[in-house]
Write a protein that holds these residues in place. Sequence first.
Motif, PDB file in Angstrom:
ATOM      1  N   ARG A  11       4.264   0.506  26.299  1.00  0.00           N
ATOM      2  CA  ARG A  11       3.847  -0.894  26.439  1.00  0.00           C
ATOM      3  C   ARG A  11       4.599  -1.784  25.460  1.00  0.00           C
ATOM      4  O   ARG A  11       4.981  -2.916  25.791  1.00  0.00           O
ATOM      5  N   LYS A  12       4.804  -1.291  24.242  1.00  0.00           N
ATOM      6  CA  LYS A  12       5.575  -2.047  23.253  1.00  0.00           C
ATOM      7  C   LYS A  12       6.990  -2.300  23.754  1.00  0.00           C
ATOM      8  O   LYS A  12       7.517  -3.410  23.640  1.00  0.00           O
ATOM      9  N   LEU A  15       6.994  -5.021  26.441  1.00  0.00           N
ATOM     10  CA  LEU A  15       6.847  -6.367  25.879  1.00  0.00           C
ATOM     11  C   LEU A  15       8.149  -6.842  25.245  1.00  0.00           C
ATOM     12  O   LEU A  15       8.587  -7.984  25.476  1.00  0.00           O
ATOM     13  N   ALA A  18      10.774  -7.560  27.905  1.00  0.00           N
ATOM     14  CA  ALA A  18      10.411  -8.734  28.701  1.00  0.00           C
ATOM     15  C   ALA A  18      10.793 -10.019  27.965  1.00  0.00           C
ATOM     16  O   ALA A  18      11.335 -10.964  28.564  1.00  0.00           O
ATOM     17  N   VAL A  19      10.525 -10.064  26.663  1.00  0.00           N
ATOM     18  CA  VAL A  19      10.918 -11.226  25.858  1.00  0.00           C
ATOM     19  C   VAL A  19      12.438 -11.373  25.875  1.00  0.00           C
ATOM     20  O   VAL A  19      12.976 -12.486  25.993  1.00  0.00           O
ATOM     21  N   CYS A 226      16.072  -7.798  21.315  1.00  0.00           N
ATOM     22  CA  CYS A 226      15.005  -7.200  22.138  1.00  0.00           C
ATOM     23  C   CYS A 226      15.564  -6.171  23.111  1.00  0.00           C
ATOM     24  O   CYS A 226      15.024  -5.061  23.242  1.00  0.00           O
TER      25      CYS A 226
END
Length: 305
Positions: A11-12, A15, A18-19, A226
């Motif tokens: 999940r990290k 995220l 996605a950013v 990211c």
Amino acid sequence: MSQTNDPALHRKGLLITAVGGLSLSFDIPLVRASNGEVWSVLAVRCFATFLVALAAWGVLHFLLGRRIALIPGWTGLLIGLCYGGNSLAFMLAVFNTATANVVFIYAFTSMFAAILSWVFLRERPTNATLVTMAVMIGGIGLIVQDGLQSGNFFGDAMAAAAAFMVASAITLSRKSGADMGLVPLATAVIPGIAALALLPAGGIAIANPGFILFDGLIMIPLAFWCLATGPRYLSGPEVGMFYLLETVLAPIWVWIAFSETPTTQTLAGGAILILALLGHSLWQMRRKAKAARAADVAAEFPFSG
């Protein structure tokens, strides 16, 4: 190689990437808004990003007491060269073909990552991934054919080269498992130096430098950090999927700001690419959820069967 079995880490990773994908979607509109000559824009964008890398490294190293390599070894340098090649090819694509062509072809990053993971990491793609690749090749064929007819083939080819370079960087990052977050920022100096050597006789020529400085100092560092960090938590193809955010959003921002409308054939090819990737992503999520449920059942009843 990165571990992706921990749901919390997965999940990290989702995220973070996605950013990164969202930030990257503003790259082309900011480049276009700067209204500059290609080598001038590339030089300013790259050196601004390099300054951010030095500043981030200094903060981590001196103020927080966290020791981190700006470029971790020869693997880090090789990854940096891939990102540098990506920046060069991407900028040439932006200046030599339509925005929609660039981002739709760039969407093939995830499939390039799947192929490279298969060859170098021995992660064989599923049959569904192979089918998705075949469908996407058909979509890209439509876009490239349109580029040949409109004289934009060079720009389309540069977009494909950029996608291959970033997929190579993703695969190498995943194989190493090291923290490569600063690598694409630090090695931005390489295409920056190349761009300086190719500047026009009058020097830097950018009508609105504020836009490209904002891109190089904030949006690109955030996006690259990211997306370079994502492979620590996600598979190569999964990280590549988040480039789809740029594929969907960048033409919208450009249409709103510059009224640039893609051709019907490009839109058809792009729709094929997006639907193929979306269907593949949904299938992957369903398959992982099913595998997780099966693992839970096996853990609860270890002696069954």
